[in-house]
Design an enzyme around this catalytic site. Structure first.
Site, mmCIF file in Angstrom:
data_model
loop_
_atom_site.group_PDB
_atom_site.id
_atom_site.type_symbol
_atom_site.label_atom_id
_atom_site.label_comp_id
_atom_site.label_asym_id
_atom_site.label_seq_id
_atom_site.Cartn_x
_atom_site.Cartn_y
_atom_site.Cartn_z
ATOM 1 N N HIS A 1 0.887 -1.165 0.000
ATOM 2 C CA HIS A 1 0.000 0.000 0.000
ATOM 3 C C HIS A 1 0.924 1.214 0.000
ATOM 4 O O HIS A 1 2.092 1.109 0.433
ATOM 5 C CB HIS A 1 -0.871 0.035 1.262
ATOM 6 N N ASP B 1 2.304 1.569 3.327
ATOM 7 C CA ASP B 1 3.275 0.551 3.744
ATOM 8 C C ASP B 1 4.660 1.041 3.311
ATOM 9 O O ASP B 1 5.656 0.857 4.022
ATOM 10 C CB ASP B 1 3.038 -0.798 3.042
ATOM 11 N N HIS C 1 -12.907 -12.934 -3.569
ATOM 12 C CA HIS C 1 -13.838 -11.916 -4.055
ATOM 13 C C HIS C 1 -14.764 -12.503 -5.130
ATOM 14 O O HIS C 1 -15.951 -12.178 -5.188
ATOM 15 C CB HIS C 1 -13.079 -10.716 -4.614
ATOM 16 N N ASP D 1 -3.140 -13.285 -0.930
ATOM 17 C CA ASP D 1 -3.759 -12.310 -0.027
ATOM 18 C C ASP D 1 -4.456 -13.126 1.069
ATOM 19 O O ASP D 1 -5.688 -13.272 1.068
ATOM 20 C CB ASP D 1 -4.729 -11.397 -0.781
ATOM 21 N N ASP E 1 -10.104 -14.599 3.570
ATOM 22 C CA ASP E 1 -8.670 -14.662 3.221
ATOM 23 C C ASP E 1 -8.001 -15.917 3.776
ATOM 24 O O ASP E 1 -6.925 -15.854 4.389
ATOM 25 C CB ASP E 1 -7.941 -13.394 3.701
HETATM 26 C C1 GLO Z 1 -9.514 -6.791 0.727
HETATM 27 C C2 GLO Z 1 -8.514 -6.739 -0.348
HETATM 28 C C3 GLO Z 1 -7.208 -6.109 0.087
HETATM 29 C C4 GLO Z 1 -6.448 -5.619 -1.129
HETATM 30 C C5 GLO Z 1 -5.242 -4.823 -0.765
HETATM 31 C C6 GLO Z 1 -4.545 -4.273 -1.985
HETATM 32 O O1 GLO Z 1 -10.533 -7.395 0.638
HETATM 33 O O2 GLO Z 1 -8.311 -8.024 -0.848
HETATM 34 O O3 GLO Z 1 -6.431 -7.002 0.809
HETATM 35 O O4 GLO Z 1 -6.065 -6.696 -1.918
HETATM 36 O O5 GLO Z 1 -5.610 -3.785 0.062
HETATM 37 O O6 GLO Z 1 -5.229 -3.182 -2.485
HETATM 38 MG MG MG Z 2 -6.837 -8.646 -2.275
#
Ligand code: GLO
Ligand code: MG
Length: 345
Positions: free
Chosen positions: A50, A53, A214, A284, A251
């Site tokens: 990010h 980060d 997602h 992720d 996740d």
């Molecule tokens: C949350 C997302 C998050 C993004 C990360 C990169 O649901 O998956 O982890 O991947 O912030 O933008």
């Molecule tokens: Mg993600």
């Protein structure tokens, strides 16, 4: 089947300390340096970032300071032989993004979001990556009447155009997610992301990032989403993980819940030659809240092991025999063939 070597990455947020909306951290948080050292120690190739980060407390710093800190980080990454895979503006923490970032109803806040995204692009450039990831976390509604869907699409396109104009080389990878933190997101699927690309000033530079969880939350098959994006040549990054049904975003480690779906994802990645054009496989994933500090990297290492085992499974799958069954329309036998293959026969 053509073979190639995959390269792996994760982000500092994936070594998370275990807090959830109902309880505090269960592990002592560690500084960035420790996380980078762990990434290297465990043989990963790249880190995702990010903007904050890369440059902590970014909103309190001048551009000069931001660029100097990004350059310092780039030196450290080079020293460790670690690449920066992408940079993403964290547009869901700041008070300015409570009501959305690019789609906020407040023009001052929309301006904040676009300016911060431009800084993120500058950071990406310094870190040596041309990928800007946009998880459009708060671009949606809590209640339907709060925003106009049509206007929100126009505003997102306006923001994308400003980013594309800011840097001629940057590529934008949209990471769609159907819900959470919003009730409904305006860009819930890969189809939406790729359609949006065509409204921008440079559709070639707008692609996507698929996250398995997602896609599952959207009621879709992650492998089909991968195939769809690859048909457009637009799968530029990937967040592999797993998800147990239509719940909060979990996740989980890759393959944790649905090994067969994980196999299907790896199989289509192989078929599409994902990784041959420099793309990374990113996980992720988060540790279970119960994870002890001494096992803190296990979810990442295990996800990679599962991925690699499934690459072997995809490469050793008898495609010829499968095709014969397809020709005979014997999907019953094909189904069992996949199961036997995964069980090790
Ligand atoms: C949350 C997302 C998050 C993004 C990360 C990169 O649901 O998956 O982890 O991947 O912030 O933008
Ligand atoms: Mg993600």
């Amino acid at each position: 089947m053509p073979t190639h070597k995959y390269r792996f990455c994760f982000g500092p947020w994936n070594i998370s300390p275990g807090q959830d909306p109902y309880g505090p951290p269960t592990r002592r948080d560690q500084p960035f340096d420790w996380k980078l050292a762990q990434l290297k120690k465990h043989g990963f190739d790249a880190m995702m970032f990010h903007d904050d980060d890369a440059v902590p407390d970014i909103d309190s710093k001048s551009n000069k300071q931001i660029f100097a800190e990004a350059k310092e980080l780039k030196k450290r990454l080079d020293g460790e032989g670690i690449a920066a895979e992408m940079v993403a503006p964290r547009l869901w923490f700041a008070p300015e993004t409570i009501d959305g970032a690019y789609t906020s109803n407040d023009p001052k806040h929309r301006k904040y979001a676009i300016e911060r995204s431009k800084r993120t692009i500058d950071i990406a450039k310094i870190l040596g990556t041309d990928i800007l990831v946009l998880w459009l976390a708060r671009e949606g509604t809590y209640i339907r009447e709060a925003k106009s869907g049509r206007r929100s699409i126009d505003l997102i396109v306006e923001a994308l155009d400003a980013m594309l104009a800011h840097d001629k080389k940057i590529r934008i990878a949209i990471e769609p997610k159907p819900n959470e933190p919003m009730d409904h997101a305006y860009v819930p699927t890969i189809g939406h992301a790729l359609a949006l690309a065509h409204l921008t000033r440079d559709p070639k530079r707008v692609g996507c990032l698929i996250e398995s969880a997602h896609a599952i939350l959207a009621g879709l098959d992650p492998a089909d989403e991968i195939d769809f994006a690859c048909a457009f040549g637009k799968l530029w990054s990937l967040h592999l993980n797993d998800q147990n049904g239509l719940k909060y975003d979990q996740d989980r480690p890759f393959g944790c819940t649905n090994l067969r779906s994980a196999f299907d994802q790896v199989r289509v990645l192989e078929r599409n030659g994902y990784g041959k054009r420099g793309e990374f496989v990113c996980f992720d994933v988060h540790p279970f809240r119960t994870t002890r500090e001494e096992h803190w990297l296990a979810h990442l290492v295990n996800s990679r092991t599962t991925f690699q085992r499934l690459v072997e499974k995809a490469r050793s799958f008898d495609e010829k025999a499968a095709q014969t069954l397809v020709k005979d329309r014997d999907y019953q036998a094909l189904d069992q063939m996949v199961i036997e293959h995964l069980l090790g026969k």
